[in-house]
Design a protein around this motif. Structure first.
Motif, mmCIF file in Angstrom:
data_model
loop_
_atom_site.group_PDB
_atom_site.id
_atom_site.type_symbol
_atom_site.label_atom_id
_atom_site.label_comp_id
_atom_site.label_asym_id
_atom_site.label_seq_id
_atom_site.Cartn_x
_atom_site.Cartn_y
_atom_site.Cartn_z
ATOM 1 N N ALA A 381 0.847 -1.194 0.000
ATOM 2 C CA ALA A 381 0.000 0.000 0.000
ATOM 3 C C ALA A 381 0.878 1.238 0.000
ATOM 4 N N GLU A 382 0.230 2.383 -0.206
ATOM 5 C CA GLU A 382 0.949 3.654 -0.207
ATOM 6 C C GLU A 382 0.232 4.655 0.683
ATOM 7 N N ALA A 383 1.018 5.520 1.295
ATOM 8 C CA ALA A 383 0.475 6.698 1.973
ATOM 9 C C ALA A 383 1.035 7.907 1.244
ATOM 10 N N LEU A 384 0.140 8.766 0.744
ATOM 11 C CA LEU A 384 0.552 9.910 -0.057
ATOM 12 C C LEU A 384 0.001 11.201 0.535
ATOM 13 N N GLU A 385 0.763 12.267 0.370
ATOM 14 C CA GLU A 385 0.320 13.589 0.784
ATOM 15 C C GLU A 385 0.184 14.461 -0.467
ATOM 16 N N PHE A 386 -1.013 15.009 -0.674
ATOM 17 C CA PHE A 386 -1.284 15.867 -1.824
ATOM 18 C C PHE A 386 -1.484 17.307 -1.369
ATOM 19 N N SER A 387 -0.939 18.245 -2.118
ATOM 20 C CA SER A 387 -1.260 19.653 -1.881
ATOM 21 C C SER A 387 -2.437 20.015 -2.786
ATOM 22 N N ILE A 388 -3.406 20.730 -2.244
ATOM 23 C CA ILE A 388 -4.655 21.020 -2.954
ATOM 24 C C ILE A 388 -4.592 22.425 -3.542
ATOM 25 N N ARG A 389 -4.871 22.490 -4.847
ATOM 26 C CA ARG A 389 -4.819 23.771 -5.557
ATOM 27 C C ARG A 389 -6.221 24.192 -5.994
ATOM 28 N N ASP A 390 -6.286 25.407 -6.557
ATOM 29 C CA ASP A 390 -7.588 25.974 -6.932
ATOM 30 C C ASP A 390 -8.294 25.166 -8.011
ATOM 31 N N ASP A 391 -7.519 24.355 -8.802
ATOM 32 C CA ASP A 391 -8.143 23.629 -9.906
ATOM 33 C C ASP A 391 -8.728 22.280 -9.491
ATOM 34 N N CYS A 392 -8.691 21.950 -8.200
ATOM 35 C CA CYS A 392 -9.310 20.700 -7.729
ATOM 36 C C CYS A 392 -10.818 20.778 -7.973
ATOM 37 N N ILE A 435 -3.810 13.711 3.281
ATOM 38 C CA ILE A 435 -3.103 12.433 3.325
ATOM 39 C C ILE A 435 -4.068 11.314 2.944
ATOM 40 N N ILE A 436 -3.636 10.517 1.971
ATOM 41 C CA ILE A 436 -4.433 9.395 1.464
ATOM 42 C C ILE A 436 -3.688 8.096 1.753
ATOM 43 N N VAL A 437 -4.403 7.094 2.260
ATOM 44 C CA VAL A 437 -3.838 5.744 2.431
ATOM 45 C C VAL A 437 -4.614 4.812 1.515
ATOM 46 N N THR A 438 -3.895 4.037 0.690
ATOM 47 C CA THR A 438 -4.577 3.203 -0.295
ATOM 48 C C THR A 438 -3.726 2.012 -0.729
ATOM 49 N N THR A 439 -4.403 0.961 -1.137
ATOM 50 C CA THR A 439 -3.709 -0.178 -1.738
ATOM 51 C C THR A 439 -3.612 -0.018 -3.256
ATOM 52 N N ILE A 440 -4.177 1.070 -3.785
ATOM 53 C CA ILE A 440 -4.114 1.355 -5.226
ATOM 54 C C ILE A 440 -2.789 2.051 -5.508
ATOM 55 N N LYS A 441 -1.969 1.463 -6.371
ATOM 56 C CA LYS A 441 -0.659 2.040 -6.655
ATOM 57 C C LYS A 441 -0.738 3.044 -7.816
ATOM 58 N N GLY A 442 0.146 4.038 -7.774
ATOM 59 C CA GLY A 442 0.327 4.922 -8.920
ATOM 60 C C GLY A 442 -0.519 6.171 -8.934
ATOM 61 N N LEU A 443 -1.101 6.589 -7.795
ATOM 62 C CA LEU A 443 -1.854 7.833 -7.772
ATOM 63 C C LEU A 443 -0.910 9.022 -7.980
ATOM 64 N N ASN A 444 -1.257 9.912 -8.920
ATOM 65 C CA ASN A 444 -0.420 11.068 -9.233
ATOM 66 C C ASN A 444 -1.078 12.387 -8.871
ATOM 67 N N ASP A 445 -2.412 12.380 -8.759
ATOM 68 C CA ASP A 445 -3.145 13.623 -8.592
ATOM 69 C C ASP A 445 -4.299 13.356 -7.633
ATOM 70 N N ILE A 446 -4.735 14.384 -6.892
ATOM 71 C CA ILE A 446 -5.816 14.205 -5.937
ATOM 72 C C ILE A 446 -7.098 13.745 -6.647
ATOM 73 N N ARG A 447 -7.250 14.061 -7.944
ATOM 74 C CA ARG A 447 -8.426 13.625 -8.687
ATOM 75 C C ARG A 447 -8.471 12.112 -8.853
ATOM 76 N N ASP A 448 -7.314 11.451 -8.688
ATOM 77 C CA ASP A 448 -7.268 9.997 -8.850
ATOM 78 C C ASP A 448 -7.968 9.248 -7.726
ATOM 79 N N ILE A 449 -8.398 9.962 -6.656
ATOM 80 C CA ILE A 449 -9.058 9.263 -5.545
ATOM 81 C C ILE A 449 -10.507 8.921 -5.883
#
Length: 452
Positions: A381-392, A435-449
């Motif tokens: 699994a992965e734990a990722l931290e995303f910064s949120i911008r105005d285009d979310c 912060i996102i915790v997931t077993t889905i690999k390869g997330l690049n953008d907060i929209r991928d959730i």
């Protein structure tokens, strides 16, 4: 992306495997023909036998069109030279592994002067991880997010914690706003738990909270949270030096056992605040004479994985000290995880995490928002931290109204330094880090959730 990896050692192979799994085109270069052949057979990547400090070799590897060159050979100077040549003939990004402590005070200058995108020091990164564990010895592993304001901590449920047969919903109600369960390991199973998931004794649980709240939670369930006051380190290599230096600044007493007399003398000069013992770290009588039964932590950092593991097993029988062992090879990691020898640190995984984080940040042409990335739960699994911008596209929308993918948890929101454990009515806002915790690999953008 087109990525060239120079160096087919442990770190190079780990990177090649993980980046290839994320659908990047990989070329790996090494002087050792057998390593190259083995790698080509094991993975679906291009392997090139040659000297990567040669412009012709780099041209053959495709440097002119490459997006990134990662140099992780055993030689710092070769790594820097490869990156320098790559910058001269292409516009690619460059990452170099630099391990020698001599360069540690000059990293900023080297990075600027050579135009490097990133310099990674595996031993220093591993030393930081071990120091975090010794600050909070009840945890098996600690990763940090939001510049240290949030921690992902792994610990094992024991009967005295009184968490057996408690559902995640009941856990949340009892420890409301203190802490969140991000993941649970039970044998070979890894779960991102829903509210109905029931905790069991011996589960290994990863929880997310601020350092203050995690300390409050552990105190409530009766776990000792104070940092250790003393440590014995077996092995006097580069990692031991970096670790001792950090621990001395934390006012932790440090004793290092090293078999090489010249290295002992060198360490004595570099670490005047530490006690350096010349002797065989596998000599049980020596360890006992030097106070193994009295120290609060025991860290095994020799160059032999088997030695590190056996020493930890020996110490477990005779002391309650916090145990930390370094392991380089991962062929038997499932067996090692089952030995219950405290915390096991894999320097090459730490290195790969830093580089993967950078690669994810490169991928999106409008600028991906991956800030931090950790491979967790035995790399499942992965734990990722995303910064949120105005285009979310889903700003200010309650989380309960979002069509979030399965096996994915929105674990924490950092809003201007205030840490929120999110509930269904909470929403993501511009300027947050999430912060996102997931077993889905390869997330690049907060929209991928979100589900497609």
């Amino acid at each position: 992306m087109e990525i060239i990896i120079v160096g087919c050692g442990k770190v190079g192979r780990t990177l090649a495997e993980q980046l290839s799994n994320e659908k990047h085109n990989i070329v790996i270069v090494d002087l050792n023909e057998k390593k190259i052949q083995d790698t080509a057979e094991d993975m679906d990547i291009m392997a090139l036998h040659g000297n990567a400090s040669s412009i012709n070799t780099l041209m053959e590897a495709g440097i002119e069109t490459a997006d990134l060159l990662i140099a992780v050979t055993g030689s710092d100077e070769l790594n820097l030279l490869c990156c320098l040549i790559a910058k001269k003939v292409s516009a690619c990004h460059t990452i170099a592994r630099v391990r020698n402590p001599v360069y540690s005070k000059e990293i900023g200058f080297i990075k600027r002067s050579l135009g490097l995108s990133m310099i990674i020091n595996p031993e220093h990164a591993a030393a930081i991880e071990i120091s975090r564990i010794l600050r909070f010895p009840s945890a098996i592993k600690i990763d940090t997010f939001a510049k240290g304001r949030v921690e992902l901590m792994k610990f094992k449920i024991k009967p005295e914690f009184k968490l057996n047969n408690m559902s995640v919903t009941e856990f949340g109600e009892r420890y409301k706003n203190l802490i969140l369960i991000g993941a649970v390991e039970r044998g070979d199973q890894v779960s991102i738990p829903s509210g109905s998931f029931v905790l069991k004794d011996n589960d290994i649980v990863s929880v997310i909270a601020s350092p203050v709240n995690s300390a409050l939670f552990f105190n409530k369930i009766g776990i000792h949270t104070h940092q250790v006051k003393s440590t014995m380190i077996v092995g006097g290599g580069t990692l031991s030096y970096y670790l001792a230096k950090i621990l001395l600044t934390m006012n932790i007493r440090v004793l290092i056992v090293e078999s090489d007399e010249a290295r002992c003398e060198h360490l004595s000069e570099l670490l005047p605040g530490a006690t350096i013992i010349h002797g065989d770290g596998t000599d049980k009588n020596l360890l006992l004479e030097e106070g193994l039964t009295r120290v609060e932590s025991f860290v095994t950092l020799t160059n032999l994985d088997e030695e590190n593991i056996l020493l930890a097993l020996f110490a477990k029988k005779i002391t309650n000290a916090k145990l930390v062992s370094k392991v380089n090879r991962i062929a038997f990691d499932d067996i090692i995880e089952g030995l219950d020898i405290g915390s096991v640190v894999y320097p090459k995984y730490i290195t790969a995490d830093y580089i993967l984080q950078y690669v994810r940040a490169m991928q999106n042409s409008i600028g991906s928002n991956v800030e931090t990335l950790y491979q967790i739960l035995d790399n499942k699994a992965e734990a990722l931290e995303f910064s949120i911008r105005d285009d979310c596209p889903f700003l200010n929308t309650p989380l309960a109204d979002l069509n979030i993918r399965e096996n994915l948890l929105v674990a924490c929101i950092n809003r201007n330094g205030k840490i929120l454990i999110p509930r269904g009515q909470d929403s993501i806002q511009s300027g947050d880090t999430v912060i996102i915790v997931t077993t889905i690999k390869g997330l690049n953008d907060i929209r991928d959730i979100l589900k497609k």
